[in-house]
Design a protein around this motif. Structure first.
Motif, PDB file in Angstrom:
ATOM      1  N   HIS A   1      87.996  19.285  24.291  1.00  0.00           N
ATOM      2  CA  HIS A   1      88.387  19.236  25.701  1.00  0.00           C
ATOM      3  C   HIS A   1      88.583  20.641  26.271  1.00  0.00           C
ATOM      4  O   HIS A   1      88.296  20.884  27.445  1.00  0.00           O
ATOM      5  CB  HIS A   1      89.653  18.406  25.867  1.00  0.00           C
ATOM      6  CG  HIS A   1      89.464  16.952  25.559  1.00  0.00           C
ATOM      7  ND1 HIS A   1      88.486  16.185  26.162  1.00  0.00           N
ATOM      8  CD2 HIS A   1      90.108  16.121  24.696  1.00  0.00           C
ATOM      9  CE1 HIS A   1      88.547  14.944  25.699  1.00  0.00           C
ATOM     10  NE2 HIS A   1      89.513  14.884  24.811  1.00  0.00           N
ATOM     11  N   GLN A   2      89.057  21.570  25.445  1.00  0.00           N
ATOM     12  CA  GLN A   2      89.174  22.955  25.898  1.00  0.00           C
ATOM     13  C   GLN A   2      87.812  23.513  26.306  1.00  0.00           C
ATOM     14  O   GLN A   2      87.673  24.163  27.349  1.00  0.00           O
ATOM     15  CB  GLN A   2      89.764  23.835  24.790  1.00  0.00           C
ATOM     16  CG  GLN A   2      91.279  23.870  24.749  1.00  0.00           C
ATOM     17  CD  GLN A   2      91.763  24.915  23.761  1.00  0.00           C
ATOM     18  OE1 GLN A   2      91.126  25.183  22.738  1.00  0.00           O
ATOM     19  NE2 GLN A   2      92.905  25.499  24.059  1.00  0.00           N
ATOM     20  N   LEU A   3      86.810  23.265  25.475  1.00  0.00           N
ATOM     21  CA  LEU A   3      85.475  23.786  25.766  1.00  0.00           C
ATOM     22  C   LEU A   3      84.909  23.166  27.047  1.00  0.00           C
ATOM     23  O   LEU A   3      84.356  23.873  27.895  1.00  0.00           O
ATOM     24  CB  LEU A   3      84.532  23.509  24.590  1.00  0.00           C
ATOM     25  CG  LEU A   3      84.773  24.313  23.318  1.00  0.00           C
ATOM     26  CD1 LEU A   3      83.768  23.929  22.248  1.00  0.00           C
ATOM     27  CD2 LEU A   3      84.673  25.797  23.583  1.00  0.00           C
ATOM     28  N   GLN A   4      85.034  21.848  27.185  1.00  0.00           N
ATOM     29  CA  GLN A   4      84.438  21.197  28.353  1.00  0.00           C
ATOM     30  C   GLN A   4      85.214  21.512  29.629  1.00  0.00           C
ATOM     31  O   GLN A   4      84.621  21.814  30.664  1.00  0.00           O
ATOM     32  CB  GLN A   4      84.360  19.688  28.135  1.00  0.00           C
ATOM     33  CG  GLN A   4      83.288  19.276  27.141  1.00  0.00           C
ATOM     34  CD  GLN A   4      82.638  17.944  27.491  1.00  0.00           C
ATOM     35  OE1 GLN A   4      83.177  17.143  28.236  1.00  0.00           O
ATOM     36  NE2 GLN A   4      81.464  17.706  26.946  1.00  0.00           N
ATOM     37  N   ARG A   5      86.532  21.443  29.579  1.00  0.00           N
ATOM     38  CA  ARG A   5      87.313  21.670  30.796  1.00  0.00           C
ATOM     39  C   ARG A   5      87.422  23.150  31.141  1.00  0.00           C
ATOM     40  O   ARG A   5      87.727  23.496  32.288  1.00  0.00           O
ATOM     41  CB  ARG A   5      88.711  21.051  30.643  1.00  0.00           C
ATOM     42  CG  ARG A   5      88.677  19.530  30.635  1.00  0.00           C
ATOM     43  CD  ARG A   5      90.051  18.940  30.408  1.00  0.00           C
ATOM     44  NE  ARG A   5      90.017  17.479  30.520  1.00  0.00           N
ATOM     45  CZ  ARG A   5      90.316  16.802  31.607  1.00  0.00           C
ATOM     46  NH1 ARG A   5      90.697  17.456  32.695  1.00  0.00           N
ATOM     47  NH2 ARG A   5      90.253  15.483  31.641  1.00  0.00           N
ATOM     48  N   GLY A   6      87.174  24.014  30.158  1.00  0.00           N
ATOM     49  CA  GLY A   6      87.250  25.448  30.424  1.00  0.00           C
ATOM     50  C   GLY A   6      85.939  26.059  30.883  1.00  0.00           C
ATOM     51  O   GLY A   6      85.894  27.241  31.240  1.00  0.00           O
ATOM     52  N   ALA A   7      84.874  25.274  30.892  1.00  0.00           N
ATOM     53  CA  ALA A   7      83.567  25.805  31.309  1.00  0.00           C
ATOM     54  C   ALA A   7      83.601  26.192  32.783  1.00  0.00           C
ATOM     55  O   ALA A   7      84.085  25.445  33.622  1.00  0.00           O
ATOM     56  CB  ALA A   7      82.476  24.764  31.061  1.00  0.00           C
ATOM     57  N   GLN A   8      83.060  27.372  33.082  1.00  0.00           N
ATOM     58  CA  GLN A   8      83.029  27.866  34.452  1.00  0.00           C
ATOM     59  C   GLN A   8      81.709  27.553  35.145  1.00  0.00           C
ATOM     60  O   GLN A   8      81.679  27.330  36.355  1.00  0.00           O
ATOM     61  CB  GLN A   8      83.259  29.383  34.461  1.00  0.00           C
ATOM     62  CG  GLN A   8      84.582  29.815  33.858  1.00  0.00           C
ATOM     63  CD  GLN A   8      85.763  29.383  34.703  1.00  0.00           C
ATOM     64  OE1 GLN A   8      85.820  29.674  35.894  1.00  0.00           O
ATOM     65  NE2 GLN A   8      86.708  28.675  34.107  1.00  0.00           N
ATOM     66  N   TRP A   9      80.599  27.571  34.369  1.00  0.00           N
ATOM     67  CA  TRP A   9      79.305  27.415  35.039  1.00  0.00           C
ATOM     68  C   TRP A   9      78.291  26.586  34.269  1.00  0.00           C
ATOM     69  O   TRP A   9      77.370  26.037  34.860  1.00  0.00           O
ATOM     70  CB  TRP A   9      78.702  28.787  35.359  1.00  0.00           C
ATOM     71  CG  TRP A   9      78.466  29.664  34.159  1.00  0.00           C
ATOM     72  CD1 TRP A   9      79.386  30.443  33.516  1.00  0.00           C
ATOM     73  CD2 TRP A   9      77.236  29.849  33.454  1.00  0.00           C
ATOM     74  NE1 TRP A   9      78.817  31.094  32.451  1.00  0.00           N
ATOM     75  CE2 TRP A   9      77.496  30.760  32.404  1.00  0.00           C
ATOM     76  CE3 TRP A   9      75.948  29.350  33.612  1.00  0.00           C
ATOM     77  CZ2 TRP A   9      76.503  31.167  31.510  1.00  0.00           C
ATOM     78  CZ3 TRP A   9      74.964  29.758  32.720  1.00  0.00           C
ATOM     79  CH2 TRP A   9      75.242  30.661  31.686  1.00  0.00           C
ATOM     80  N   GLU A  10      78.428  26.423  32.937  1.00  0.00           N
ATOM     81  CA  GLU A  10      77.381  25.704  32.205  1.00  0.00           C
ATOM     82  C   GLU A  10      77.931  25.032  30.961  1.00  0.00           C
ATOM     83  O   GLU A  10      78.772  25.588  30.252  1.00  0.00           O
ATOM     84  CB  GLU A  10      76.260  26.676  31.807  1.00  0.00           C
ATOM     85  CG  GLU A  10      75.096  26.001  31.093  1.00  0.00           C
ATOM     86  CD  GLU A  10      74.065  27.005  30.591  1.00  0.00           C
ATOM     87  OE1 GLU A  10      72.904  26.899  30.987  1.00  0.00           O
ATOM     88  OE2 GLU A  10      74.452  27.904  29.800  1.00  0.00           O
ATOM     89  N   LEU A  11      77.432  23.821  30.696  1.00  0.00           N
ATOM     90  CA  LEU A  11      77.687  23.120  29.444  1.00  0.00           C
ATOM     91  C   LEU A  11      76.362  22.608  28.896  1.00  0.00           C
ATOM     92  O   LEU A  11      75.559  22.037  29.636  1.00  0.00           O
ATOM     93  CB  LEU A  11      78.641  21.944  29.656  1.00  0.00           C
ATOM     94  CG  LEU A  11      80.129  22.270  29.766  1.00  0.00           C
ATOM     95  CD1 LEU A  11      80.908  21.076  30.289  1.00  0.00           C
ATOM     96  CD2 LEU A  11      80.696  22.717  28.423  1.00  0.00           C
ATOM     97  N   LEU A  12      76.150  22.834  27.599  1.00  0.00           N
ATOM     98  CA  LEU A  12      74.954  22.356  26.909  1.00  0.00           C
ATOM     99  C   LEU A  12      75.425  21.462  25.765  1.00  0.00           C
ATOM    100  O   LEU A  12      76.247  21.874  24.949  1.00  0.00           O
ATOM    101  CB  LEU A  12      74.144  23.533  26.346  1.00  0.00           C
ATOM    102  CG  LEU A  12      73.849  24.689  27.307  1.00  0.00           C
ATOM    103  CD1 LEU A  12      73.153  25.826  26.572  1.00  0.00           C
ATOM    104  CD2 LEU A  12      73.007  24.213  28.485  1.00  0.00           C
TER     105      LEU A  12
END
Length: 342
Positions: free
Chosen positions: A138-149
């Motif tokens: 959840h940190q990775l997904q909610r902390g994304a500023q511009w892109e998720l892969l």
């Protein structure tokens, strides 16, 4: 809504009540807000000190102090200071605070990146346990500023799909470019098609491949998380978090390679459907076979009419089904009609 400007629930209740009345006394505000009289008096004193309300005395009436609202026959009445004047400084302060927080965030992030004394082990960290894996996800997904892969494979283990959907919605709502490659077996998870349809409608970019080598999420090309084999951690879900390094670059390259070869999925009335790639439309020979199949003609009769071997007809049929992402000839016919192949 005024809590974002620094007002608490009690202050907001009094303020919004005054919005609907030209003036009001403390006793009237007690009746209309449901607050205690002492709390209402405290709020009025605080709002007056901050310039949000002012005493509005009627001509000829005796005005009492707000802290002494019970004394005298004519208690003080209050009116709002025009919001455009009174609330503007609070809005500016909140904007400045956000700007200071963003500046501090950027400075800390850059300092972390450029620290010369990074130990070799800081490139990768191991996370063990359901709660820890879910927390980092959840940190990775909610902390994304511009892109998720993201790579999706099989049924979720550490992070329930409902929780993952919530983080996904959060990212989409904040304008993150969200790209997902799903292995075909992910579509076998119960009820997933409806969720994927909703995500595509919300802006998720989704493509399908036959299989993927691993599950993965990459956030802003700064960090990634990859699950580990559960046997390596005594049966507990575990994962590695990869920070900026050659390994992270390789993971991003792997994603882009799979993305380029995958087939886009689009939303249908009941779920999702794979599109054929623009450069992989059926050939003329394959369309001849498709026309006969849709007419209900068997492979053997189609081969005879076209002067082909049965094996060639079967091979062309198989390629048509691969292009359509179909598991049956009925699905092939549906896709052919939707894609306007004929």
């Amino acid at each position: 809504m005024l809590q974002a400007l620094g007002l608490g629930p009690a202050e907001e209740a009094v303020y919004t009540t005054l919005l609907a009345h030209p003036t009001a006394s403390a006793q009237e505000l007690v009746r209309q807000t449901g607050l205690e009289e002492a709390e209402t008096t405290r709020v009025l004193l605080d709002l007056a000190a901050r310039g949000l309300v002012a005493i509005a005395a009627e001509t000829g009436s005796r005005v009492t102090d707000p802290a002494d609202s019970g004394a005298g026959p004519q208690p003080a009445r209050y009116r709002l200071t025009p919001p455009s004047v009174a609330l503007a400084p609070f809005l500016v302060e909140q904007r400045n605070a956000l700007h200071r927080a963003e500046t501090a965030f950027s400075m800390l992030t850059e300092q972390y990146r450029t620290t010369a004394a990074h130990p070799a082990g800081s490139v990768m960290e191991v996370v063990v346990g359901v709660e820890q894996v879910a927390h980092r996800f959840h940190q990775l997904q909610r902390g994304a500023q511009w892109e998720l892969l993201v790579f999706l494979v099989g049924e979720p283990i550490a992070v329930p799909r409902e929780a993952a959907d919530a983080s996904e919605s959060f990212a989409l709502d904040h304008g993150v470019d969200f790209r997902v490659v799903a292995a075909k077996n992910y579509l076998d998870v119960p009820d997933v098609a409806g969720d994927m349809r909703a995500a595509i409608t919300a802006g998720l970019k989704l493509r399908l491949v036959e299989s993927l080598p691993l599950k993965m999420v990459v956030s802003d090309r700064e960090r990634a998380m990859v699950p580990l084999d559960m046997t390596d951690s005594g049966g507990e879900p575990s994962a590695i978090v990869v920070h900026r390094s050659g390994l992270l670059t390789a993971l991003v390259h792997l994603f882009e390679k799979e993305w380029a070869q995958a087939r886009p999925l689009y939303a249908t009335t009941t779920g999702v459907q794979a599109k054929a790639k623009a450069d992989q439309r059926p050939t003329e020979g394959e369309l001849e076979v498709l026309t006969l199949l849709l007419a209900g003609i068997s492979d053997r009769r189609a081969a005879s009419q076209l002067g082909l071997s049965v094996r060639t007809v079967e091979r062309r049929t198989r390629r048509l089904m691969d292009l359509a992402g179909a598991d049956s000839r009925l699905q092939l016919g549906w896709h052919a009609a939707r894609a306007d192949w004929l």
